[in-house]
Design an enzyme around this catalytic site. Structure first.
Site, PDB file in Angstrom:
ATOM      1  N   PRO A  97       0.818  -1.227   0.000  1.00 12.88           N
ATOM      2  CA  PRO A  97       0.000   0.000   0.000  1.00 12.88           C
ATOM      3  C   PRO A  97       0.847   1.271   0.000  1.00 12.88           C
ATOM      4  O   PRO A  97       0.328   2.350  -0.209  1.00 12.88           O
ATOM      5  CB  PRO A  97      -0.837  -0.117   1.284  1.00 12.88           C
ATOM      6  CG  PRO A  97      -0.299  -1.256   2.055  1.00 12.88           C
ATOM      7  CD  PRO A  97       0.580  -2.066   1.182  1.00 12.88           C
ATOM      8  N   GLU A 124       2.454  -7.966   8.207  1.00 15.53           N
ATOM      9  CA  GLU A 124       2.570  -6.520   8.397  1.00 15.53           C
ATOM     10  C   GLU A 124       3.474  -5.831   7.390  1.00 15.53           C
ATOM     11  O   GLU A 124       3.618  -4.631   7.416  1.00 15.53           O
ATOM     12  CB  GLU A 124       3.050  -6.218   9.820  1.00 15.53           C
ATOM     13  CG  GLU A 124       2.032  -6.575  10.869  1.00 15.53           C
ATOM     14  CD  GLU A 124       0.681  -5.907  10.624  1.00 15.53           C
ATOM     15  OE1 GLU A 124       0.637  -4.676  10.615  1.00 15.53           O
ATOM     16  OE2 GLU A 124      -0.313  -6.629  10.430  1.00 15.53           O
ATOM     17  N   ARG A 162      -4.240  -7.784 -20.758  1.00 15.14           N
ATOM     18  CA  ARG A 162      -5.240  -7.379 -21.749  1.00 15.14           C
ATOM     19  C   ARG A 162      -4.729  -6.292 -22.693  1.00 15.14           C
ATOM     20  O   ARG A 162      -5.345  -6.030 -23.719  1.00 15.14           O
ATOM     21  CB  ARG A 162      -6.555  -7.008 -21.083  1.00 15.14           C
ATOM     22  CG  ARG A 162      -6.489  -5.847 -20.141  1.00 15.14           C
ATOM     23  CD  ARG A 162      -7.718  -5.814 -19.264  1.00 15.14           C
ATOM     24  NE  ARG A 162      -8.962  -5.835 -20.042  1.00 15.14           N
ATOM     25  CZ  ARG A 162      -9.355  -4.858 -20.843  1.00 15.14           C
ATOM     26  NH1 ARG A 162      -8.627  -3.780 -20.962  1.00 15.14           N
ATOM     27  NH2 ARG A 162     -10.476  -4.963 -21.508  1.00 15.14           N
TER      28      ARG A 162
END
Ligand code: ADE
Length: 254
Positions: A97, A124, A162
């Site tokens: 993140p 973590e 894609r």
């Protein structure tokens, strides 16, 4: 394109890589997916790939040894840090993140490489030395926290695959997608022309290619203005687009 994925949970990838466009692209030889179990490179009786953080705090942290060794084994290099310094490694991407946020531009950039390494963290996070001395890039798929990088790696494999020539089975497939044009996609319709009393807009049924294209462009502009006005600031707009948007009340920079 070859994807090498490093994870503590290889079984998570079975379903998603065995269906739809990713499967077709694999079968057609457009992509290869290789999923590696980091635990295979962990030492000791328990093959421990994660450990408690120094200094305390909750959760477990990915140990550097197994991650470095797994990458070295798969790349066939004795010292990946040295190879990285010489610029002799493909992108080594940590899913976290804390990374730069994935968007269509990032997916397009990744699709230019012949090989990508995706490292999934669990618990973590990673020992900081993985971030500093092994990874060449860090990517997040959005501002929320997943239990691990596996789902993020799947998202990257899908979004990149894609874009590869032939992957969608029809030419120019991905070029009209939402985001690829800088706008959201126009509404689409298929048969039947009337469904439970809801009709397909007549202009779409005319078969007049030029007017259908104009209508679609306007619908894409309208939808983008209503849902993602921020995108209009960087979208490539023609004078005709701007005139249409102004007629709706749009003002640049607002
Ligand atoms: N790992 C945990 N959360 C993540 C996120 N949002 N993106 C990528 N990897 C992650």
């Amino acid at each position: 394109m070859r994807f090498d994925i490093f994870t503590l949970f290889p079984e998570m990838f079975r379903g998603p890589f065995d269906a739809s466009i990713v499967k077709r692209a694999r079968d057609a030889g457009i992509i290869e997916t290789h999923v590696h179990d980091i635990r295979d490179y962990a030492w000791g009786k328990h093959r421990q790939a994660d450990d408690y953080p120094y200094g305390g705090g909750g959760g477990m942290v990915m140990k550097p040894g197994p991650v470095f060794r797994s990458v070295e084994a798969i790349l066939g290099v004795p010292d990946v840090e040295e190879a990285r310094t010489r610029g002799e490694v493909p992108p080594i991407i940590l899913l976290t993140p804390q990374g730069r946020t994935l968007n269509q531009k990032v997916a397009e950039e990744l699709a230019k490489h012949p090989r990508l390494l995706l490292i999934c963290g669990r618990y973590e996070g990673f020992d900081e030395r993985i971030r500093r001395y092994l990874a060449t890039d860090e990517i997040s798929i959005g501002d929320y926290v997943l239990s691990g990088g596996e789902l993020a790696a799947m998202v990257i494999v899908d979004a990149v695959t894609r874009l590869l020539p032939g992957a969608l089975g029809y030419e120019h497939g991905a070029e009209e997608d939402s985001h690829a044009t800088g706008l959201l996609e126009y509404p689409q319709y298929t048969r039947p022309p009337s469904f439970r009393g809801h009709r397909v807009p007549g202009a779409i049924l005319t078969g007049d290619h030029e007017s259908v294209e104009r209508l679609r462009r306007r619908q894409a502009l309208l939808r983008t203005w209503l849902r993602r006005p921020d995108m209009l600031e960087s979208a490539p707009l023609t004078e005709e687009d701007k005139t249409f948007l102004r007629s709706l009340g749009w003002k640049p920079g607002k």
